[in-house]
Every structure is written in C-alpha cells, then in structure tokens.
Design an enzyme around this catalytic site. Sequence first.
Site, PDB file in Angstrom:
ATOM      1  N   ASN A  81       0.798  -1.227  -0.083  1.00 49.52           N
ATOM      2  CA  ASN A  81      -0.182  -0.051  -0.097  1.00 49.52           C
ATOM      3  C   ASN A  81       0.939   1.309   0.086  1.00 49.52           C
ATOM      4  OD1 ASN A  81      -1.848   1.959   0.297  1.00 49.52           O
ATOM      5  ND2 ASN A  81      -2.705   0.951   1.984  1.00 49.52           N
ATOM      6  N   HIS A 106     -13.073   1.662  -0.126  1.00 51.64           N
ATOM      7  CA  HIS A 106     -13.025   0.465   0.986  1.00 51.64           C
ATOM      8  C   HIS A 106     -13.483  -0.878   0.617  1.00 51.64           C
ATOM      9  CE1 HIS A 106     -13.232   3.359   4.585  1.00 51.64           C
ATOM     10  NE2 HIS A 106     -11.880   3.410   4.304  1.00 51.64           N
ATOM     11  N   GLU A 148      -7.805  -6.409   4.960  1.00 47.04           N
ATOM     12  CA  GLU A 148      -7.721  -6.056   3.545  1.00 47.04           C
ATOM     13  C   GLU A 148      -6.394  -6.703   2.957  1.00 47.04           C
ATOM     14  OE1 GLU A 148      -8.463  -1.861   5.148  1.00 47.04           O
ATOM     15  OE2 GLU A 148      -9.019  -1.690   3.268  1.00 47.04           O
TER      16      GLU A 148
END
Length: 400
Positions: A9, A180, A382
């Site tokens: 990320n 999200h 995630e």
Amino acid sequence: MTRSVFVINAGSSSLKYQLVDVDSGASLASGLIERIGETTGEARHEAPGIERVTERRVITDHEHAFGWVLQQLDRHGPDLDDANLIGIGHRVVQGGARFDRAVAIDDDVAQQIGDLAPLAPLHNPANLQGIRSARATFPGHPHVAVFDTAFHLTIPPAAHRYAIDASVAAEHRIRKYGFHGTSHQYVSRRMAELLGRPLEEVNTIVLHLGNGASATAVRGGRSVETSMGMTPLAGLVMGTRSGDIDPGVIFHLHREAGMSIDAIDTLLNKRSGLLGLTGTGDMRDVRQAADAGIPRAVEALEIVAHRLRGTVGAYLAHLGRTDAIAFTAGIGENSAPMRADALAGLEGLGIVLDPERNAGSGERRISADGSAIEVWVVPTNEELEIARQVAELVDSSGAE
Ligand code: ADP
C-alpha cells in the site's frame, strides 16, 4: 507448501507492506516506512519471532524504501524463496468504471491507473509510484492491482448516478465509485460464512468505521449501495472528513468567506469530522472527553451516531430484507458504545443488541437471540483479501 503474496500500500510519502501466507492468512512479515523523501524518515519492520526493527533514517524514494525492506528480509527473514512468493499485490484506490476486479499489471494497466489520477489526485499517482518501484525491485514476479472501487462497480445506475447534467457527468467521469471495497468484500463474504449460508443468499450491511468510514449494502455478495462517492469525502462522519454536506456550503465558503477551493478542500478533508467538531480526530480521545462530560465531544458522538443510524435505515430499505449488520475497522471492531449508539432505537426494525456480547472482543455475534437481523463484529483483513485475489489471478492465469 506455503504460498505467499507481498501486499503493498504505497502513499505519496509512505509504504506499508505485508508478506501474507495466502492459505493460513498469517502475516509472515510487515512494516511501514514513513516520510519518504523527507529529511527524517522512519522505517519499521516486524516478523514473528524477531524483535521489531525501527530505524530513523533518510529514505530518498520508494525504490530506496523497497531496498530497505529487502535488506530487512535478508537479515531477519523470512527468505522470499522459502516463503514461496507467488506475486505482488498493490492496493490501488481508484479503478474508475473500468476495473471491476483485480488485474495483472502490465504497461497498459499502469498507464490506465495513471490516467485515473484526476479522479484520485492524492492516491493514484502515489499507488503508481509504488507499482513502478516494486516492478523494478521484483521484476520476476507477477504484479497485480487490487482496486478499492472494484467491488462497487455492481452498484446500479440509480444509485451511482448523480442528478446533474448528464453530459458534464460523462465528460468528467463523475459518478459514485465508492471505496474500501476490499474490506467490504472481505467482511460480507466472511459474514455469509459465519451465518453458514451461501453468499448469494445473504444480504448484509457492512459498516467499516475507521479513520475513513463507509457503509455498504451488499446483496448476495454484490455491492448495491455505498456511502462514499466519487471521492472518499462523501457519506459518514469520519476522523477528519466531513462526510455528506450540502454542496451549497462550498459556494458559500468561497463567496462569503473568501476561502479558496484548496482551502475548502483542506477544511472538508483534513479539518472536519471528529477533528473539526472536537479538536481531535481519534475516536478514543473523543469518547474519553465525552465520558468526562465535555459537551462538544458528547455532541460529536451524537452526530456520528445520527448519520450512521440514518444510513442503516436507508440500506434496510434498499435491501428489502437484511440478514446481518457487520461492524468492522478500528472503531467498528473496538467501540462498543459507538455500535450501541448507532443502532439505538432500531429495535422496532428487528435490530436488538445484547449488551454483554457487545462489550466482548473478537469476531462474534453481538445481537440478542431474538433479534430478527443478526449483528456481528467481523474484523477486517484487507491484506488477506488482496493476497487471495492475487493468488486467484495467478492460479487462473497459470503465471508464475
Ligand atoms: P484507518 O482508517 O486509518 O485504517 P483504523 O481502522 O485503524 O483506521 O481506525 C482508527 C480509529 O479507530 C481511530 O478513530 C481510533 O480511535 C479508533 N479505535 C481504535 N481502537 C479503539 C478502541 N478501543 N475504542 C474506540 N475507538 C478505537
């Protein structure tokens, strides 16, 4: 045999990573590098069985950051060959109307991610920078983009179109995208597992409440409505974002208060929400202040809960039949009082919490036995969802 995916990320000045064991879901290593390109960087690396490594040092760019990560893996393990690294998963914020699932990254996909930058100017260029550096660092592995928006591309036009001039909307790609998505997908799938029913039959409202917050109505595994919009500014009250406001406020601030567009952008994205209402954007501090009786903190929590309750009510209507409500992310997983406040007064709609279960911890049902709609806490993951999507793609393409 272990199979692992390196999940990345990348922010404009940060890099978060996790090496995930796809089958067990275990984290084999993880870390965060912050203030890349600044004079005081900070890098952190963790792995099971080692003492956490923390270094303050200059990290010039993302490629330098990846070099540091490789050095840590070399020194402290795990060895990437032993971990059987099958691919690299990149979290990408905006996939536009094109990417409805994870895709293998080639030069064309990288270019398209760059082309979407006007829709996510803070995120996509940074994600792309991470992709470029990672492709240089791991040239022999498949790289996969997993988009925050992809799960929401099933939202029907009635819900994703804004009622503005259709040609202006089309020209500027203005519509609800939602965000999200990786978390909402993971939690809604897990919810069906926990209910012991096929995903196609389960309707869930997922409340992802972290610093950023969004709600999604999921019908049979497909997102049909979500609270964020063209950008992550819409919807619920967040740590520093306002969520929904009358767009007229923006014109008013510009014309009457003389604020520039950039200043209003900063106000609504960075100085609003809990922070704007109370002076702190952290829910724990707001709750503490409210418990101490500080009026603006008490009021802020009422505003947050009011918005949540209204959203739940709307999604009950959109779904027609709701099987479960799932709370997730930092606030959703940890704040029993916020969960109770959000659903207070909805008993007549078949939503009844059990206070003792609500006060517990971990993945669990928190509704009372007689509640027509089950309410659960489902911790999100995630990184694992991204790792699984990478593994699926790698398996299906036969890529190595
Ligand atoms: P992000 O969106 O940055 O990933 P998180 O999902 O980590 O954020 O959520 C951060 C929020 O969760 C913060 O507002 C924090 O105060 C809140 N939070 C974390 N732990 C608790 C807790 N025990 N009680 C209440 N709020 C909590």
